[in-house]
Design a protein around this motif. Structure first.
Motif, PDB file in Angstrom:
ATOM      1  N   UNK A  78       0.829  -1.212   0.000  1.00 32.57           N
ATOM      2  CA  UNK A  78       0.000   0.000   0.000  1.00 32.57           C
ATOM      3  C   UNK A  78       0.862   1.260   0.000  1.00 32.57           C
ATOM      4  N   UNK A  79       1.928   1.261   0.808  1.00 31.15           N
ATOM      5  CA  UNK A  79       2.821   2.426   0.844  1.00 31.15           C
ATOM      6  C   UNK A  79       3.446   2.682  -0.521  1.00 31.15           C
ATOM      7  N   UNK A  80       3.850   1.602  -1.195  1.00 30.09           N
ATOM      8  CA  UNK A  80       4.544   1.751  -2.473  1.00 30.09           C
ATOM      9  C   UNK A  80       3.610   2.188  -3.603  1.00 30.09           C
ATOM     10  N   UNK A  81       2.352   1.765  -3.559  1.00 31.22           N
ATOM     11  CA  UNK A  81       1.418   2.175  -4.623  1.00 31.22           C
ATOM     12  C   UNK A  81       0.743   3.506  -4.287  1.00 31.22           C
ATOM     13  N   UNK A  95       9.214  -8.512  -2.464  1.00 29.34           N
ATOM     14  CA  UNK A  95       7.891  -7.882  -2.432  1.00 29.34           C
ATOM     15  C   UNK A  95       7.977  -6.427  -2.861  1.00 29.34           C
ATOM     16  N   UNK A  96       8.992  -5.741  -2.365  1.00 32.75           N
ATOM     17  CA  UNK A  96       9.184  -4.338  -2.745  1.00 32.75           C
ATOM     18  C   UNK A  96       9.476  -4.223  -4.240  1.00 32.75           C
ATOM     19  N   UNK A  97      10.401  -5.045  -4.722  1.00 26.83           N
ATOM     20  CA  UNK A  97      10.774  -4.997  -6.135  1.00 26.83           C
ATOM     21  C   UNK A  97       9.590  -5.380  -7.035  1.00 26.83           C
ATOM     22  N   UNK A  98       8.800  -6.363  -6.614  1.00 29.27           N
ATOM     23  CA  UNK A  98       7.652  -6.785  -7.406  1.00 29.27           C
ATOM     24  C   UNK A  98       6.617  -5.664  -7.483  1.00 29.27           C
ATOM     25  N   UNK A  99       6.366  -4.984  -6.378  1.00 29.95           N
ATOM     26  CA  UNK A  99       5.383  -3.906  -6.365  1.00 29.95           C
ATOM     27  C   UNK A  99       5.833  -2.745  -7.252  1.00 29.95           C
ATOM     28  N   UNK A 100       7.106  -2.365  -7.154  1.00 26.22           N
ATOM     29  CA  UNK A 100       7.646  -1.307  -8.014  1.00 26.22           C
ATOM     30  C   UNK A 100       7.537  -1.718  -9.485  1.00 26.22           C
ATOM     31  N   UNK A 101       7.827  -2.991  -9.746  1.00 23.55           N
ATOM     32  CA  UNK A 101       7.717  -3.532 -11.104  1.00 23.55           C
ATOM     33  C   UNK A 101       6.276  -3.403 -11.622  1.00 23.55           C
ATOM     34  N   UNK A 102       5.295  -3.694 -10.778  1.00 21.86           N
ATOM     35  CA  UNK A 102       3.891  -3.595 -11.186  1.00 21.86           C
ATOM     36  C   UNK A 102       3.498  -2.148 -11.467  1.00 21.86           C
ATOM     37  N   UNK A 103       3.985  -1.233 -10.627  1.00 25.37           N
ATOM     38  CA  UNK A 103       3.689   0.185 -10.838  1.00 25.37           C
ATOM     39  C   UNK A 103       4.323   0.660 -12.144  1.00 25.37           C
ATOM     40  N   UNK A 104       5.617   0.345 -12.322  1.00 23.47           N
ATOM     41  CA  UNK A 104       6.344   0.795 -13.514  1.00 23.47           C
ATOM     42  C   UNK A 104       5.780   0.192 -14.803  1.00 23.47           C
ATOM     43  N   UNK A 105       5.240  -1.029 -14.702  1.00 20.45           N
ATOM     44  CA  UNK A 105       4.722  -1.723 -15.885  1.00 20.45           C
ATOM     45  C   UNK A 105       3.277  -1.352 -16.206  1.00 20.45           C
ATOM     46  N   UNK A 106       2.666  -0.507 -15.366  1.00 18.10           N
ATOM     47  CA  UNK A 106       1.279  -0.115 -15.602  1.00 18.10           C
ATOM     48  C   UNK A 106       0.301  -1.263 -15.435  1.00 18.10           C
ATOM     49  N   UNK A 162      -0.524 -14.651 -12.976  1.00 15.95           N
ATOM     50  CA  UNK A 162       0.509 -15.564 -13.484  1.00 15.95           C
ATOM     51  C   UNK A 162       1.456 -14.881 -14.458  1.00 15.95           C
ATOM     52  N   UNK A 163       1.111 -13.637 -14.867  1.00 17.45           N
ATOM     53  CA  UNK A 163       1.948 -12.946 -15.847  1.00 17.45           C
ATOM     54  C   UNK A 163       2.797 -11.850 -15.214  1.00 17.45           C
ATOM     55  N   UNK A 164       2.996 -11.912 -13.905  1.00 19.45           N
ATOM     56  CA  UNK A 164       3.720 -10.844 -13.221  1.00 19.45           C
ATOM     57  C   UNK A 164       5.164 -10.725 -13.683  1.00 19.45           C
ATOM     58  N   UNK A 165       5.802 -11.852 -13.986  1.00 17.85           N
ATOM     59  CA  UNK A 165       7.184 -11.814 -14.441  1.00 17.85           C
ATOM     60  C   UNK A 165       8.159 -11.574 -13.303  1.00 17.85           C
ATOM     61  N   UNK A 166       9.430 -11.387 -13.669  1.00 16.98           N
ATOM     62  CA  UNK A 166      10.494 -11.159 -12.688  1.00 16.98           C
ATOM     63  C   UNK A 166      10.896  -9.689 -12.759  1.00 16.98           C
ATOM     64  N   UNK A 167      10.849  -8.969 -11.642  1.00 19.63           N
ATOM     65  CA  UNK A 167      11.254  -7.560 -11.651  1.00 19.63           C
ATOM     66  C   UNK A 167      12.669  -7.387 -12.200  1.00 19.63           C
ATOM     67  N   UNK A 168      12.896  -6.297 -12.929  1.00 21.46           N
ATOM     68  CA  UNK A 168      14.171  -6.096 -13.618  1.00 21.46           C
ATOM     69  C   UNK A 168      15.357  -6.064 -12.656  1.00 21.46           C
TER      70      UNK A 168
END
Length: 201
Positions: A5-8, A31-42, A58-64
């Motif tokens: 929630x803090x990250x989004x 978890x932090x990297x995945x959330x940032x990845x979701x935000x950055x990926x729209x 299932x399509x979340x992928x691996x954060x960069x």
């Protein structure tokens, strides 16, 4: 849930929190990297229950950044260890050293050395005598993602050929053989009859 929630910047929905938790197994860094990845990926949208995923979990992928960190660890491995964990990634989250080593064409001593190298890197852990598992599902995904479809298909073929000698003494192995040969057939249609045979078995 608080971290996501803090990250989004808004209340995260339960589904989003559960998806991040499932993908990262609760690891705070991932978890932090995945959330940032979701935000950055729209991949997020507003909903009545809070910020939610706009894509299939299932399509979340691996954060960069996770991918880059794991790539550096992979580069530190010996060639044998890299081949062992690469083949392990097509076998599954947990795999037998013997099977992965046979598919990699390694003798007993080289299998042990490669496994030790993988263990020291932290990419894999030992779960039982002769069994390794990736330290995290994202590790397996990141290793698998760096392989071409053709390379994966060839690895599936080598694993299947190394496994076939166990059947019919271990009938359950037909399940894995069907999966591996199906992956081969997806890249090489000439393997379709073999894949069909194992699917029936």
């Amino acid at each position: 849930g608080s971290l996501v929630s803090d990250l989004v910047g808004a209340q995260a929905s339960d589904d989003l929190i559960q998806s991040v938790e499932a993908a990262t197994e609760g690891n705070p860094l991932f978890s932090e990297e995945m959330t940032v990845h979701l935000v950055d990926s729209g991949m997020l949208r507003s909903s009545d229950t809070g910020v939610a995923l706009s894509a299939d979990p299932r399509s979340l992928g691996v954060p960069e950044r996770v991918r880059e960190t794991l790539a550096r660890r992979l580069l530190s491995l010996s060639n044998d260890a890299l081949e062992l964990v690469s083949i392990g990634s097509v076998i599954g989250r947990e795999f037998e050293m013997r099977l992965a080593g046979a598919a990699a064409g390694l003798d007993r001593v080289r299998i042990v050395d490669a496994a030790d190298d993988g263990l020291m890197s932290g990419l894999v852990v030992e779960t039982a005598p002769g069994h390794l598992a990736f330290s995290h599902a994202l590790v397996q995904d990141a290793i698998g993602d760096r392989l071409s479809w053709a390379r994966k298909a060839e690895m599936h073929r080598r694993v299947a050929e190394a496994s076939e000698e166990e059947w019919p003494d271990r009938p359950i192995v037909a399940i894995d053989l069907a999966r591996h040969w199906a992956a081969v057939a997806a890249a090489d249609p000439s393997a379709a009859p073999t894949a069909a045979t194992w699917a029936v078995r």
